[in-house]
Design a protein around this motif. Structure first.
Motif, short mmCIF file in Angstrom:
data_model
loop_
_atom_site.label_atom_id
_atom_site.label_comp_id
_atom_site.label_asym_id
_atom_site.label_seq_id
_atom_site.Cartn_x
_atom_site.Cartn_y
_atom_site.Cartn_z
N ARG A 58 0.82 -1.22 0.00
CA ARG A 58 0.00 0.00 0.00
C ARG A 58 0.85 1.26 0.00
NH1 ARG A 58 -5.23 0.17 1.66
NH2 ARG A 58 -4.84 1.96 3.01
N HIS A 59 2.04 1.21 0.64
CA HIS A 59 2.93 2.38 0.75
C HIS A 59 4.35 1.97 0.36
CE1 HIS A 59 -0.45 3.56 3.32
NE2 HIS A 59 -0.11 4.79 3.05
N PRO A 60 4.57 1.70 -0.92
CA PRO A 60 5.87 1.17 -1.34
C PRO A 60 7.03 2.16 -1.24
CG PRO A 60 4.50 1.67 -3.25
CD PRO A 60 3.64 1.86 -2.05
N LYS A 61 6.74 3.44 -1.24
CA LYS A 61 7.80 4.44 -1.26
C LYS A 61 8.44 4.60 0.11
CE LYS A 61 8.58 9.10 -3.14
NZ LYS A 61 7.91 10.27 -3.75
N HIS A 62 9.73 4.27 0.21
CA HIS A 62 10.52 4.42 1.45
C HIS A 62 9.97 3.58 2.60
CE1 HIS A 62 11.14 8.79 -0.19
NE2 HIS A 62 11.89 7.93 -0.84
N PHE A 63 9.27 2.49 2.32
CA PHE A 63 8.71 1.69 3.42
C PHE A 63 9.84 1.24 4.35
CE2 PHE A 63 7.18 -2.32 5.30
CZ PHE A 63 6.03 -1.83 5.92
N PRO A 64 9.74 1.51 5.69
CA PRO A 64 10.86 1.24 6.60
C PRO A 64 10.98 -0.20 7.10
CG PRO A 64 9.09 2.36 7.76
CD PRO A 64 8.66 2.28 6.33
N GLY A 65 10.24 -1.11 6.51
CA GLY A 65 10.38 -2.53 6.85
C GLY A 65 10.01 -2.84 8.28
N ARG A 66 10.89 -3.59 8.96
CA ARG A 66 10.61 -4.04 10.32
C ARG A 66 10.57 -2.90 11.33
NH1 ARG A 66 14.27 -9.58 10.92
NH2 ARG A 66 13.23 -10.76 9.24
N LEU A 67 11.07 -1.75 10.97
CA LEU A 67 11.04 -0.59 11.88
C LEU A 67 9.64 0.01 11.99
CD1 LEU A 67 14.29 1.30 10.79
CD2 LEU A 67 14.00 -0.19 12.78
N ALA A 68 8.75 -0.34 11.07
CA ALA A 68 7.45 0.31 11.01
C ALA A 68 6.50 -0.21 12.09
CB ALA A 68 6.83 0.09 9.63
N TYR A 69 5.91 0.69 12.85
CA TYR A 69 4.89 0.34 13.84
C TYR A 69 4.11 1.59 14.25
CZ TYR A 69 7.52 2.35 17.76
OH TYR A 69 8.14 3.22 18.63
N PHE A 70 3.04 1.38 15.00
CA PHE A 70 2.25 2.47 15.57
C PHE A 70 2.44 2.47 17.08
CE2 PHE A 70 0.06 1.51 11.61
CZ PHE A 70 -0.10 2.78 11.07
N PRO A 126 1.31 -0.61 21.81
CA PRO A 126 1.72 -0.34 20.43
C PRO A 126 1.34 -1.52 19.54
CG PRO A 126 3.50 0.11 21.98
CD PRO A 126 2.45 -0.64 22.75
N VAL A 127 1.20 -1.27 18.23
CA VAL A 127 0.88 -2.35 17.30
C VAL A 127 1.81 -2.29 16.10
CG1 VAL A 127 -1.55 -2.43 17.99
CG2 VAL A 127 -0.88 -0.98 16.08
N ALA A 128 1.99 -3.44 15.46
CA ALA A 128 2.80 -3.52 14.26
C ALA A 128 2.13 -2.73 13.13
CB ALA A 128 2.99 -4.98 13.85
N SER A 129 2.89 -2.43 12.10
CA SER A 129 2.38 -1.58 11.02
C SER A 129 1.19 -2.19 10.30
CB SER A 129 3.50 -1.28 10.02
OG SER A 129 3.93 -2.49 9.40
N CYS A 130 1.09 -3.50 10.32
CA CYS A 130 -0.02 -4.14 9.63
C CYS A 130 -0.51 -5.38 10.36
CB CYS A 130 0.38 -4.56 8.21
SG CYS A 130 -0.92 -5.47 7.34
N CYS A 131 -1.81 -5.53 10.32
CA CYS A 131 -2.48 -6.79 10.62
C CYS A 131 -2.42 -7.19 12.09
CB CYS A 131 -1.90 -7.91 9.77
SG CYS A 131 -1.72 -7.44 8.01
N GLU A 132 -1.97 -6.32 12.95
CA GLU A 132 -2.01 -6.54 14.39
C GLU A 132 -2.94 -5.49 14.98
OE1 GLU A 132 1.80 -7.17 16.37
OE2 GLU A 132 1.12 -5.85 17.99
N SER A 133 -3.62 -5.83 16.07
CA SER A 133 -4.59 -4.90 16.63
C SER A 133 -4.39 -4.72 18.13
CB SER A 133 -6.03 -5.38 16.35
OG SER A 133 -6.29 -6.60 17.01
N ALA A 134 -4.86 -3.58 18.62
CA ALA A 134 -4.91 -3.29 20.06
C ALA A 134 -6.35 -2.99 20.41
CB ALA A 134 -4.00 -2.11 20.40
N SER A 151 -2.22 8.26 17.57
CA SER A 151 -1.11 7.32 17.64
C SER A 151 -0.02 7.78 16.69
CB SER A 151 -1.58 5.91 17.26
OG SER A 151 -0.48 5.02 17.13
N ARG A 152 1.22 7.69 17.14
CA ARG A 152 2.35 8.12 16.30
C ARG A 152 2.67 7.06 15.24
NH1 ARG A 152 8.39 7.66 16.54
NH2 ARG A 152 9.20 9.47 15.40
N VAL A 153 2.93 7.53 14.02
CA VAL A 153 3.46 6.69 12.96
C VAL A 153 4.97 6.63 13.15
CG1 VAL A 153 3.73 6.43 10.47
CG2 VAL A 153 1.61 7.37 11.40
N SER A 154 5.52 5.45 13.37
CA SER A 154 6.95 5.34 13.68
C SER A 154 7.62 4.32 12.75
CB SER A 154 7.14 4.90 15.13
OG SER A 154 8.50 4.84 15.46
N PRO A 155 8.75 4.72 12.13
CA PRO A 155 9.42 6.02 12.23
C PRO A 155 8.74 7.06 11.34
CG PRO A 155 10.63 4.61 10.72
CD PRO A 155 9.50 3.76 11.26
#
Length: 384
Positions: A58-70, A126-134, A151-155
């Motif tokens: 969904r967001h291919p540009k500069h996707f930070p991989g495993r660093l991505a979370y909320f 906190p939750v992972a960038s995709c498919c995990e819920s709180a 919720s902060r978008v990190s990074p």
């Protein structure tokens, strides 16, 4: 810009992308500044589900991989007088620290200062960038039918998702909404000028207003959220389900106006306001506070707010060095007590102190910044 307490944010238009809701219904918001109350009965309990939709597809540009979370979703159910964040206004100090660094402490302190305007506070994991819920639960009533969270978008430089003053009342049917499902667009706190998820710190001077990202015509071509087209895809999702309704309404269903002073519906009677405290900061944006107490009430939930906060501006702050880790929070001495809020009978006095240095990682948290105590004057004369 440095500030140590919350910034009063004036009312502005509430904007959020709505995806699905109960058939035939639309989501009402309270960003217009109107006095929002609900004609529905009882105390409603909602179950919240917060989940990420931020993927490489969904967001291919500069996707930070495993660093991505909320980060944790932080919010509250509240009256129309409370503002957590709002499009078109400047971010508070707590929102800035949360947006740039994921530091929750000052934002939670800001929320606590307006406790009289709240019913429930919400802080999820906190939750992972995709498919995990709180998940979390919270309550609303006819006088506090709104819900706000972020919720902060990190990074990211200072990017977030969330809702501002979501109205859970169906005003046409005088009932609580059964299900609300929202896609959350990213918004910028306006305090950092970075354009990619991993941009180095670049403070915005002066700070910009809070704004949605991906909808602006001047979005930089190299921005991580500039994917072409009219707007970037949403990053997260919130689903709210009505769980139960407890209690009954007092008075008639069309009784929706909340007195700001004096008697509230039922038997609530409050004192007059104290005088305003000094500004909470010595430079930058801060707040002044005043309070009052319940003198006599058979139903405290029907009483009007007991605290009020307004903004104050003490001028620009000098730039300070980066905070070292391990430092304890440092606060100023207590200010003097305000005058008694009453001229006879029972009243309240308040005093405040300011944060001089926020705690570093591992340092001691800040103590309470607000105190109040009752004051007893001569008995009031009762008219014959």
């Amino acid at each position: 810009m440095i500030a140590t307490n919350l910034v009063f944010i004036a009312a502005a238009t509430f904007i959020v992308h709505l995806v699905f809701c109960q058939v035939g219904e639309s989501i009402s918001a309270a960003g217009s500044g109107e006095n929002v109350t609900c004609c529905a009965c009882g105390m409603a309990t909602y179950r919240l589900k917060f989940m990420g939709k931020w993927t490489r597809t969904r967001h291919p540009k500069h996707f930070p991989g495993r660093l991505a979370y909320f980060s944790s979703l932080i919010g509250a159910s509240h009256s129309n007088e409370f503002v957590l964040w709002r499009i078109g206004q400047l971010a508070s100090s707590g929102i800035r620290k949360m947006s740039e660094y994921g530091s929750q402490l000052e934002l939670e302190q800001e929320i606590a200062l307006k406790e009289a305007q709240l019913i429930s506070k919400v802080v999820t994991k906190p939750v992972a960038s995709c498919c995990e819920s709180a998940r979390a639960t919270f309550k609303v009533n006819k006088y506090k039918p709104l819900f706000s969270a972020m919720s902060r978008v990190s990074p990211s430089p200072d990017w977030n998702v969330g809702v501002d003053s979501l109205d859970l009342c169906d005003h046409k049917k005088c009932s609580w909404r059964k299900k609300i499902e929202l896609d959350l667009d990213p918004w910028d706190a306006g305090t950092d000028s970075g354009i990619t998820f991993t941009s180095p710190n670049h403070e915005s001077r002066p700070s910009e207003q809070i704004h949605y990202i991906g909808k602006r015509k001047d979005l930089h071509s190299e921005s991580s959220l500039n994917l072409g087209g009219n707007k970037a895809p949403s990053l997260a999702k919130i689903i709210l389900h009505l769980v139960k309704i407890d209690g009954k309404c007092s008075g008639h269903l069309n009784e929706v106006n909340i007195p700001k002073v004096g008697r509230a519906p039922g038997t609530c009677h409050v004192s007059i306001w104290t005088s305003w405290t000094r500004c909470s900061v010595s430079c930058g944006f801060g707040t002044r506070v005043r309070g009052r107490v319940i003198l006599n009430s058979g139903s405290p939930q029907l009483c009007p707010p007991l605290k009020e906060t307004i903004a104050c501006n003490m001028g620009n702050c000098k730039k300070v060095g980066q905070r070292r880790s391990g430092n304890d929070c440092q606060v100023s001495k207590w200010g003097t007590w305000t005058k008694c809020s009453a001229t006879c009978g029972k009243g309240i006095k308040v005093k405040t102190r300011n944060v001089i240095q926020m705690p570093g990682r591992g340092g001691k948290a800040c103590p309470k910044l607000f105190r109040r105590k009752r004051c007893q004057l001569r008995p009031c004369r009762v008219p014959k």
